[in-house]
Design an enzyme around this catalytic site. Structure first.
Site, mmCIF file in Angstrom:
data_model
loop_
_atom_site.group_PDB
_atom_site.id
_atom_site.type_symbol
_atom_site.label_atom_id
_atom_site.label_comp_id
_atom_site.label_asym_id
_atom_site.label_seq_id
_atom_site.Cartn_x
_atom_site.Cartn_y
_atom_site.Cartn_z
ATOM 1 N N LYS A 147 -63.892 -33.369 43.418
ATOM 2 C CA LYS A 147 -63.547 -32.243 42.540
ATOM 3 C C LYS A 147 -62.614 -32.731 41.439
ATOM 4 O O LYS A 147 -61.554 -33.289 41.704
ATOM 5 C CB LYS A 147 -62.846 -31.122 43.314
ATOM 6 C CG LYS A 147 -62.639 -29.864 42.447
ATOM 7 C CD LYS A 147 -61.703 -28.865 43.084
ATOM 8 C CE LYS A 147 -60.248 -29.157 42.788
ATOM 9 N NZ LYS A 147 -59.903 -28.977 41.329
ATOM 10 N N GLU A 166 -51.746 -39.512 47.393
ATOM 11 C CA GLU A 166 -50.931 -40.192 46.385
ATOM 12 C C GLU A 166 -50.218 -39.089 45.623
ATOM 13 O O GLU A 166 -50.828 -38.350 44.859
ATOM 14 C CB GLU A 166 -51.818 -41.051 45.461
ATOM 15 C CG GLU A 166 -51.034 -42.081 44.672
ATOM 16 C CD GLU A 166 -50.658 -41.595 43.299
ATOM 17 O OE1 GLU A 166 -49.472 -41.189 43.132
ATOM 18 O OE2 GLU A 166 -51.501 -41.608 42.404
ATOM 19 N N CYS A 171 -47.254 -40.046 37.504
ATOM 20 C CA CYS A 171 -46.534 -39.888 38.766
ATOM 21 C C CYS A 171 -45.475 -40.952 38.968
ATOM 22 O O CYS A 171 -44.477 -40.721 39.651
ATOM 23 C CB CYS A 171 -47.513 -39.874 39.940
ATOM 24 S SG CYS A 171 -48.586 -41.314 40.004
ATOM 25 N N GLU A 185 -39.552 -33.719 39.973
ATOM 26 C CA GLU A 185 -40.511 -34.378 39.079
ATOM 27 C C GLU A 185 -40.845 -33.444 37.915
ATOM 28 O O GLU A 185 -41.398 -32.364 38.108
ATOM 29 C CB GLU A 185 -41.783 -34.736 39.842
ATOM 30 C CG GLU A 185 -42.776 -35.542 39.022
ATOM 31 C CD GLU A 185 -43.984 -35.963 39.834
ATOM 32 O OE1 GLU A 185 -44.465 -37.089 39.623
ATOM 33 O OE2 GLU A 185 -44.444 -35.171 40.678
#
Length: 498
Positions: A189, A265, A299, A396
């Site tokens: 996806k 991840e 990231c 983050e």
């Protein structure tokens, strides 16, 4: 006739035919419910086109296609043939590099230069795993003279893969390379914000000669299609790249369904450590690249910059000057370094973090505001006078925002570096080899760069410690995510026990 293509054009390649359907069994099809959703150009805030939305019923169809392929034609393909198919796919990606990069820039907003680099990296990644396909080997183990023991590395089965919007094609390559090389089939996806380049990529799967159902690519939302993949009873393994919050949800769904294998991840808040003896000019370039590469939507971005007190003032002044030189604007302009953030939602989140930093007392050295009046552009932003407990130091941000803090000793900076829930990446800048190795070995992170940043390679494993994830992408290590060991023990003769 299903309406699964639309005519579009990019500034660099001109008109092209954009697939908009779900790619299942090597064909583009409409969704069962014929639902569609709009894809927005982050540069202009205008609709590019609409694509078909996968629902739970469509995931079922894609999984069945993948299962039939895994149990049928794909099982008959030899490892060498699998490798050759991946190499053909890499050739087709390379042949269509400019189109794929242009669609990536149109859809995601990243600069065309960076998009070309991403597609080139996809080519390298797919070729790398094409080379691994016929090298998945077991062992013979000598245990007893009347027994023959050996192990096999076998594919897990049907793999569900969910990728993010920041590197749409690169994450697709990272996911499918090891999965297909080891003999699995895939239902992938794409992110709902950036489905277009993945659908263009899907055309080359059939052209390369993969049997129907081996690789299925669907567009849809995380709460529907993503949730259906995570909890599907006939998916044997799920791989996800994205936020830690969503990663937890996927892990729970995998556990409560059929206990499917999971690799994640996830997020990062990576420290970038600059010692007094660092080469200032070189370090400034790498620190700039470390945070503003891909608009900060990375990231492993080096968003927490720790500078030793002896060069702190000099560093802040030089880094501010360098950040203000970054070209922000139209991603198709050849000089652009930073394009828009991917969506209105992401833009708003980043601006909330900037306002949080201001309200908590941090100093804005540069940036901190919108760039221009159209598109989701944000100025490169630097905070100073920060404390470790500020939101901008703990969470983050996933945007072009960083914070600089001062340290005195090596022991102190290691404590500061480890003061988050994450452990994805980090960097050390110093001319002293002993310092570099000592600090690199002490940092609790899956990747440590020394005198550089964001230097990723398909030969090197990538992944995180702590809440930055489970498992590794890339390198030989990624093959372990998609294989399982079988031990075979054969009795050669002699009397039975007892």
């Amino acid at each position: 006739m299903a309406n699964v293509f639309t005519e579009l054009k990019t500034p660099t390649t001109g008109p092209y035919k954009q697939p908009t359907g779900l790619f299942i069994n090597n064909e583009f099809v409409e969704g069962v419910e014929k639902k569609t959703f709009e894809v927005i150009n982050p540069t202009t805030e205008e609709v590019i086109c609409s694509v078909h939305e996968a629902t739970e019923a469509d995931v079922d169809i894609a999984v069945k296609a993948a299962r039939d392929a895994f149990e049928g034609p794909w099982r008959q393909v030899t490892p060498q043939q699998r490798g050759n198919l991946l190499l053909k796919l890499a050739d087709l990606i390379e042949k269509n590099l400019e189109l794929l990069a242009s669609v990536e820039s149109l859809d995601n907003g990243k600069s065309i230069t960076m998009a070309r680099g991403d597609v080139g990296a996809v080519v390298g990644c797919i070729r790398y795993y094409g080379g691994w396909a016929d090298k998945i080997e077991g062992k013979t183990i000598d245990i007893a003279p009347d027994m023959f023991h050996y192990t096999r590395l076998e594919p897990i089965g049907v793999c569900g893969q969910i990728i993010p919007w920041n590197f749409p094609l690169l994450m697709l390559g990272w996911k499918i390379g090891p999965a297909l090389a080891t003999g699995n089939t895939v239902v992938l996806k794409t992110a709902e914000q950036t489905p277009l380049s993945g659908l263009v990529f899907a055309q080359f799967v059939k052209e390369a000669g993969f049997p129907p159902g081996v690789l299925n690519i669907i567009s849809g939302f995380g709460k529907t299609a993503g949730a259906a993949i995570s909890s599907h009873m006939d998916i044997d393994k799920v791989a996800f790249t994205g936020s830690t919050v969503v990663g937890r949800t996927i892990m729970k769904a995998a556990a409560s369904s059929n206990l499917k294998k999971v690799t994640l991840e996830l997020g990062g808040k990576s420290p970038n450590i600059v010692f007094n003896d660092a080469d200032i000019e070189q370090t400034i370039s790498w620190v700039n690249f470390g945070i503003y590469f891909n608009h900060g939507q990375c990231c492993c971005a080096g968003s927490r910059i720790y500078v030793q007190s002896g060069i702190y003032d000099k560093f802040v002044a030089a880094f501010k000057k360098r950040a203000e030189q970054n070209k922000v604007g139209d991603p198709f302009h050849p000089e652009t370094f930073q394009g828009p953030q991917v969506s209105q939602l992401q833009y708003d989140r980043i601006m909330e973090y900037i306002e949080s930093g201001k309200s908590e007392g941090a100093t804005v050295e540069t940036g901190g505001a919108r760039h221009g009046d159209k598109g989701y552009f944000i100025q490169p932003t630097i905070f100073t006078n920060v404390s470790s407990k500020m939101k901008i130091m703990q969470e983050e941000i996933f945007g072009p925002v960083c914070a600089i803090a001062k340290f005195d000793t090596e022991e102190e900076v290691l404590q500061m570096a480890h003061d988050t829930i994450y452990g994805l990446a980090s960097a050390v800048h110093t001319k002293d080899l002993n310092t570099a190795i000592r600090v690199a070995n002490s940092l609790r992170a899956g990747t440590v760069w020394v005198n550089c940043y964001n230097m990723l390679s398909h030969q090197l494993p990538f992944g995180g410690y702590a809440q930055s994830g489970i498992g590794r992408e890339l390198g030989e290590e990624a093959l372990a995510n998609y294989t399982q060991h079988k031990s075979v023990a054969i009795r050669l003769g002699g009397a039975l026990f007892g």
